[in-house]
Design a protein around this motif. Structure first.
Motif, PDB file in Angstrom:
ATOM      1  N   LEU A  59       0.831  -1.207   0.000  1.00  0.00           N
ATOM      2  CA  LEU A  59       0.000   0.000   0.000  1.00  0.00           C
ATOM      3  C   LEU A  59       0.865   1.256   0.000  1.00  0.00           C
ATOM      4  O   LEU A  59       0.648   2.177  -0.801  1.00  0.00           O
ATOM      5  N   CYS A  60       1.839   1.284   0.889  1.00  0.00           N
ATOM      6  CA  CYS A  60       2.696   2.464   0.982  1.00  0.00           C
ATOM      7  C   CYS A  60       3.465   2.672  -0.312  1.00  0.00           C
ATOM      8  O   CYS A  60       3.569   3.798  -0.811  1.00  0.00           O
ATOM      9  N   ALA A  61       3.993   1.580  -0.865  1.00  0.00           N
ATOM     10  CA  ALA A  61       4.743   1.694  -2.115  1.00  0.00           C
ATOM     11  C   ALA A  61       3.828   2.188  -3.229  1.00  0.00           C
ATOM     12  O   ALA A  61       4.212   3.034  -4.047  1.00  0.00           O
ATOM     13  N   ALA A  62       2.586   1.680  -3.258  1.00  0.00           N
ATOM     14  CA  ALA A  62       1.641   2.099  -4.293  1.00  0.00           C
ATOM     15  C   ALA A  62       1.342   3.584  -4.161  1.00  0.00           C
ATOM     16  O   ALA A  62       1.345   4.327  -5.153  1.00  0.00           O
ATOM     17  N   VAL A  63       1.099   4.023  -2.938  1.00  0.00           N
ATOM     18  CA  VAL A  63       0.835   5.446  -2.711  1.00  0.00           C
ATOM     19  C   VAL A  63       2.025   6.276  -3.171  1.00  0.00           C
ATOM     20  O   VAL A  63       1.887   7.265  -3.898  1.00  0.00           O
ATOM     21  N   TYR A  64       3.196   5.829  -2.788  1.00  0.00           N
ATOM     22  CA  TYR A  64       4.404   6.576  -3.143  1.00  0.00           C
ATOM     23  C   TYR A  64       4.557   6.672  -4.656  1.00  0.00           C
ATOM     24  O   TYR A  64       4.735   7.748  -5.226  1.00  0.00           O
ATOM     25  N   ILE A  65       4.464   5.503  -5.306  1.00  0.00           N
ATOM     26  CA  ILE A  65       4.718   5.469  -6.751  1.00  0.00           C
ATOM     27  C   ILE A  65       3.659   6.264  -7.504  1.00  0.00           C
ATOM     28  O   ILE A  65       3.976   7.038  -8.416  1.00  0.00           O
ATOM     29  N   LEU A  66       2.406   6.104  -7.102  1.00  0.00           N
ATOM     30  CA  LEU A  66       1.328   6.834  -7.772  1.00  0.00           C
ATOM     31  C   LEU A  66       1.565   8.332  -7.682  1.00  0.00           C
ATOM     32  O   LEU A  66       1.484   9.055  -8.679  1.00  0.00           O
ATOM     33  N   ILE A  67       1.873   8.803  -6.489  1.00  0.00           N
ATOM     34  CA  ILE A  67       2.042  10.242  -6.314  1.00  0.00           C
ATOM     35  C   ILE A  67       3.299  10.729  -7.033  1.00  0.00           C
ATOM     36  O   ILE A  67       3.251  11.678  -7.832  1.00  0.00           O
ATOM     37  N   ALA A  68       4.412  10.059  -6.809  1.00  0.00           N
ATOM     38  CA  ALA A  68       5.677  10.523  -7.391  1.00  0.00           C
ATOM     39  C   ALA A  68       5.616  10.500  -8.916  1.00  0.00           C
ATOM     40  O   ALA A  68       5.984  11.476  -9.576  1.00  0.00           O
ATOM     41  N   ASP A  69       5.107   9.401  -9.468  1.00  0.00           N
ATOM     42  CA  ASP A  69       5.091   9.291 -10.923  1.00  0.00           C
ATOM     43  C   ASP A  69       4.099  10.263 -11.555  1.00  0.00           C
ATOM     44  O   ASP A  69       4.319  10.758 -12.663  1.00  0.00           O
ATOM     45  N   SER A  70       3.005  10.519 -10.837  1.00  0.00           N
ATOM     46  CA  SER A  70       2.046  11.497 -11.369  1.00  0.00           C
ATOM     47  C   SER A  70       2.669  12.886 -11.373  1.00  0.00           C
ATOM     48  O   SER A  70       2.466  13.663 -12.311  1.00  0.00           O
ATOM     49  N   LEU A  71       3.417  13.201 -10.348  1.00  0.00           N
ATOM     50  CA  LEU A  71       4.021  14.535 -10.256  1.00  0.00           C
ATOM     51  C   LEU A  71       5.112  14.722 -11.304  1.00  0.00           C
ATOM     52  O   LEU A  71       5.228  15.771 -11.917  1.00  0.00           O
ATOM     53  N   PHE A  72       5.928  13.680 -11.517  1.00  0.00           N
ATOM     54  CA  PHE A  72       7.080  13.841 -12.400  1.00  0.00           C
ATOM     55  C   PHE A  72       6.809  13.373 -13.824  1.00  0.00           C
ATOM     56  O   PHE A  72       7.624  13.612 -14.715  1.00  0.00           O
ATOM     57  N   GLY A  73       5.692  12.702 -14.031  1.00  0.00           N
ATOM     58  CA  GLY A  73       5.361  12.285 -15.392  1.00  0.00           C
ATOM     59  C   GLY A  73       5.610  10.808 -15.616  1.00  0.00           C
ATOM     60  O   GLY A  73       6.719  10.323 -15.404  1.00  0.00           O
ATOM     61  N   TRP A  74       4.552  10.102 -16.026  1.00  0.00           N
ATOM     62  CA  TRP A  74       4.656   8.659 -16.214  1.00  0.00           C
ATOM     63  C   TRP A  74       5.556   8.297 -17.378  1.00  0.00           C
ATOM     64  O   TRP A  74       6.121   7.202 -17.410  1.00  0.00           O
ATOM     65  N   GLU A  75       5.679   9.221 -18.357  1.00  0.00           N
ATOM     66  CA  GLU A  75       6.499   8.871 -19.531  1.00  0.00           C
ATOM     67  C   GLU A  75       7.962   8.663 -19.135  1.00  0.00           C
ATOM     68  O   GLU A  75       8.690   7.908 -19.774  1.00  0.00           O
ATOM     69  N   CYS A  76       8.380   9.305 -18.019  1.00  0.00           N
ATOM     70  CA  CYS A  76       9.783   9.181 -17.583  1.00  0.00           C
ATOM     71  C   CYS A  76      10.150   7.745 -17.259  1.00  0.00           C
ATOM     72  O   CYS A  76      11.327   7.382 -17.249  1.00  0.00           O
ATOM     73  N   LEU A  77       9.142   6.919 -16.962  1.00  0.00           N
ATOM     74  CA  LEU A  77       9.427   5.546 -16.565  1.00  0.00           C
ATOM     75  C   LEU A  77      10.075   4.753 -17.687  1.00  0.00           C
ATOM     76  O   LEU A  77      10.675   3.714 -17.452  1.00  0.00           O
ATOM     77  N   ARG A  78       9.944   5.270 -18.929  1.00  0.00           N
ATOM     78  CA  ARG A  78      10.516   4.525 -20.052  1.00  0.00           C
ATOM     79  C   ARG A  78      12.004   4.816 -20.239  1.00  0.00           C
ATOM     80  O   ARG A  78      12.660   4.211 -21.070  1.00  0.00           O
ATOM     81  N   THR A  79      12.535   5.747 -19.469  1.00  0.00           N
ATOM     82  CA  THR A  79      13.958   6.058 -19.530  1.00  0.00           C
ATOM     83  C   THR A  79      14.780   4.836 -19.123  1.00  0.00           C
ATOM     84  O   THR A  79      14.458   4.171 -18.139  1.00  0.00           O
ATOM     85  N   SER A  80      15.847   4.565 -19.907  1.00  0.00           N
ATOM     86  CA  SER A  80      16.731   3.459 -19.517  1.00  0.00           C
ATOM     87  C   SER A  80      17.455   3.838 -18.236  1.00  0.00           C
ATOM     88  O   SER A  80      17.810   4.999 -18.045  1.00  0.00           O
TER      89      SER A  80
END
Ligand SMILES: Nc1ncnc2c1ncn2[C@@H]1O[C@H](COP(=O)(O)OP(=O)(O)O)[C@@H](O)[C@H]1O
Ligand SMILES: [Mg+2]
Lengths: 306, 415
Positions: B255-276
């Motif tokens: 749960l905590c990891a999900a909350v963290y990832i959802l918030i952080a990735d939404s703030l910084f942009g999900w497209e960044c996840l494709r960066t090598s």
């Protein structure tokens, strides 16, 4: 149905708490009597399977309880001498929890819990946190959990400790309703405690079994060794020094009636008395004066703390 | 099953559990937001005003400036970026980008910075490991960027593990497996991962605190004597307690990891996840992952580490007579990887960090840093990459310590 304690010994480091005790418990109420540190609790913890004896074993219907394991625990009820409760529970939640651990279904559990709460008069406080209850109430919760699964073997370690006189009476009544066709073992260090509901007795001292059997069998052991005589009040001190006195009673005329133990009467106006259990205890525990009692206290000579 | 349910209910009845879980969730959200507050940029607009941006505005601004850099990192694009850089600095007659006049860096260099990531490192001196300045790099050599990088990892491993050819071979082989060309989607920095690490560490400690009294509290209160004499009071109760603690801590962590990832990735942009990962960490990072994959792997490994720590804590709890003893010893083991990674030198530290259950998401010694580092365990000619070793030990430790906890509980003879 029988529970056999077979040559059980328990040694803690350099201290032998139980020495080679053998005892066959048959259905009925058994009273395990012994002074403090006699080894009662240790023996009961062995019977409960909590402690593994250094040697010997406990058998239920011929099978070691260690082999029976869960099967034995299913028909076993236990009230330890000292115990606690998980802090987070209310009375009812705790009993529901224990009922589940005892393998009872939800319905069985609820019905039995209600019954028992009524019997130990805890119905009003059932939703209170156990931590907030008085000592006597806590012990009654302990008694209730021990009886939850209608155990065939019930072991109660000093169950009346911390109960007030009224609670003791109710406990005795509850127990006498319950005991039919079960093995009930109750430990106590108080001589008259639960005396009349117990049909059998086992006396231990310093970890050794001194005597065991039915009340009649045991009483026979001191037959012909109990005497009474009437002496002037001023002579009582003298008699107390010389004799093993079971009890003293003030008579109307200022003299004192003395009940004492001896192989032979100490004077020619002594009369043989019908022996009672009380006499046996004094016979068995001579150096403690029959009890932990102080020799000079007349009241305690009667109510006899072992 | 019923007993497990009862145990779960019992656990959730404690105020401590609830309090810690709520706090953990709150901290996860807070930690996910925190990196945003560090984002800061400034530029000069057309009218010559200096504009300062912070937080989400700064992120959006930089993303916009670097939009052209995003995508596949081909050697041509890297070469082009290096050439642009060199031309810009040459035009202003400087050798370092911070000597450029006001506003030039933001205008000319900032947009190509993502593509320049790792170039200096790739051309580092094979003997000393010293990276050259961008101005010293011959752009023509970038045409064969892959070979340059492969030579770099070989040189690095030769420097780091001179006595272990097996490790050198293994590393080179792993790096060859990495998908190329790399990709870069600017806007996210590795700080996100660092904070996820802190989040994991805190949740791990909370779970340890929740699990520490599971057995010892009953010993201490004297409730144990009654419970263990009930029909299911031995093995089944022990198993239920272990499962309940694992379940509660596992769910909490997820749960905590999900909350963290959802918030952080939404703030910084999900497209960044494709960066090598090579475009966020070292260009020669051995893992064949993008940032999203790293995030997922780190979460999964963190979960394993939390479960391993909890089962180890339960084992301690089953052997301790008081909650203070079980709590303090469990916390010591929870924090130990941090201490070991800071105080113990060399291979011993690597070994310890692989073996300790809490090191998966510990500060400094976590699996995140293991993935982005180049450590190997030498197991008699066999080179094991430390992340694999960490995951492996957790997978072994969870059932092992759970079993030992139940076993220790069953054999526990009070006072
Ligand atoms: N866990 C233990 N470790 C060491 N000694 C013990 C332990 N339990 C009991 N004893 C010792 O065994 C003796 C008998 O104690 P106990 O069985 O509690 O007696 P009782 O219940 O009759 O008062 C005492 O001397 C006590 O100190
Ligand atoms: Mg006792």
């Amino acid at each position: 149905m029988e529970l056999v304690i077979d040559k059980v010994s328990m040694r803690f480091k350099d201290k032998k708490a139980v020495s080679n005790i053998s005892l066959k418990l048959t259905p009925g109420v058994w009273r395990l009597l012994g002074a403090n540190v006699a080894g009662k609790t240790t023996l009961m913890r062995i019977i409960a399977g909590i402690l593994k004896p250094t040697s010997g074993q406990v058998l239920y219907d011929g099978v070691p309880i260690r082999t029976l394991g869960e099967e034995y625990r299913a028909l076993f009820g236990y009230l330890p001498q000292e115990f606690g409760f998980p802090q987070e529970f209310t009375v009812k939640d705790y009993l529901i929890y224990v009922a589940a651990l005892k393998g009872m279904t939800k319905r069985q559990g609820r019905k039995r819990i209600h019954e028992l709460l009524e019997q130990v008069s805890l119905l009003e406080v059932r939703n209170r946190k156990i931590a907030r209850l008085s000592g006597g109430m806590k012990r009654r919760v302990g008694i209730a959990q021990a009886l939850l699964n209608d155990p065939e073997v019930l072991v109660l370690d000093e169950p009346t400790g911390g109960l007030d006189p009224g609670e003791r009476v109710r406990f005795r009544n509850l127990l006498s309703e319950f005991v039919h066709d079960r093995i009930v073992l109750i430990s106590t260090h108080i001589v008259p405690d639960v005396e009349y509901i117990a049909g059998c007795h086992a006396m231990i001292r310093e970890g050794k079994l001194l005597a065991s059997g039915t009340t009649e069998e045991l009483v026979r052991l001191v037959e012909g060794k109990v005497w009474t005589c009437t002496v002037p009040a001023q002579a009582v001190a003298e008699y107390e020094r010389r004799l093993r006195i079971v009890s003293l009673r003030n008579e109307h005329d200022g003299s004192v009636s003395v009940r004492y133990l001896a192989k032979k009467p100490c004077n020619d106006h002594s009369a043989a008395a019908v022996s009672r259990l009380e006499d046996l205890y004094l016979w068995m525990f001579p150096q403690s004066g029959g009890a932990d009692r102080k020799k000079s206290s007349r009241k305690q000579a009667v109510s006899g703390n072992l | 099953m019923k007993i497990l349910q009862m145990e779960l209910r019992r656990m959730m009845k404690t105020r401590l559990t609830w309090g810690l879980l709520a706090l953990a969730l709150l901290l996860s959200a807070l930690l996910a937001y925190l990196p945003v507050t560090y984002c800061y940029s400034s530029y000069t607009d057309e009218e010559g005003n200096e504009i300062h941006l912070s937080g989400l505005k700064s992120i959006a601004h930089e993303k916009e400036r670097q939009a052209n850099a995003s995508g596949i990192v081909t050697p041509e694009r890297v070469r082009e970026a290096v050439e642009t850089y060199q031309a810009c600095l040459a035009a202003y007659g400087v050798t370092e980008s911070y000597d450029l006049p006001e506003g030039v860096y933001e205008r000319e260099i900032l947009p190509i910075v993502p593509l320049l990531h790792g170039v200096k490192e790739a051309f580092a001196d094979p003997d000393t490991g010293m990276a050259p300045a961008l101005m010293e790099i011959d752009p023509e050599r970038i045409d064969d960027y892959d070979s340059v990088c492969e030579a770099r990892i070989a040189a690095l491993m030769a420097l780091e593990q001179p006595d272990h050819p097996a490790v050198q071979r293994k590393a080179a082989e792993m790096y060859r497996q990495v998908e190329r060309p790399f990709k870069v989607y600017p806007g996210m920095s590795s700080v996100i991962m660092d904070y996820q690490n802190i989040m994991g560490f805190l949740v791990l400690l909370f779970c340890v605190v929740i699990a520490a009294p599971v057995f010892s509290a009953d010993y201490q209160s004297g409730a144990d004597d009654i419970l263990r004499c009930t029909r299911h009071g031995r093995r089944r109760l022990g198993v239920a307690k272990v499962l309940a603690a694992l379940l509660v801590s596992g769910v909490s962590f997820v749960l905590c990891a999900a909350v963290y990832i959802l918030i952080a990735d939404s703030l910084f942009g999900w497209e960044c996840l494709r960066t090598s990962v090579q475009m966020m960490y070292s260009i020669v990072t051995l893992a064949d992952l993008d940032v999203g994959g790293l995030q997922f792997l780190f979460t999964a490994a963190g979960l394993l580490s939390v479960l391993a720590s909890v089962s180890f804590t339960l084992f301690l709890s089953a052997g301790c007579k008081s909650t203070v003893a079980s709590l303090s010893s469990a916390l010591v083991f929870g924090i130990l990887p941090v201490v070991v990674s800071m105080a113990v030198p060399g291979a011993l530290s690597t070994w310890l960090c692989c073996v300790l259950p809490a090191s998966g998401t510990s500060i400094q010694a976590s699996i995140l840093y293991a993935i982005t580092d180049f450590q190997f365990l030498n197991l008699g000619g066999l080179a094991v990459w430390t992340p694999y070793a960490m995951i492996g030990t957790c997978v072994v430790e969870i059932p092992l310590f759970s079993f030992l906890a139940v076993w220790s509980y069953c054999g526990h003879a009070g006072k």
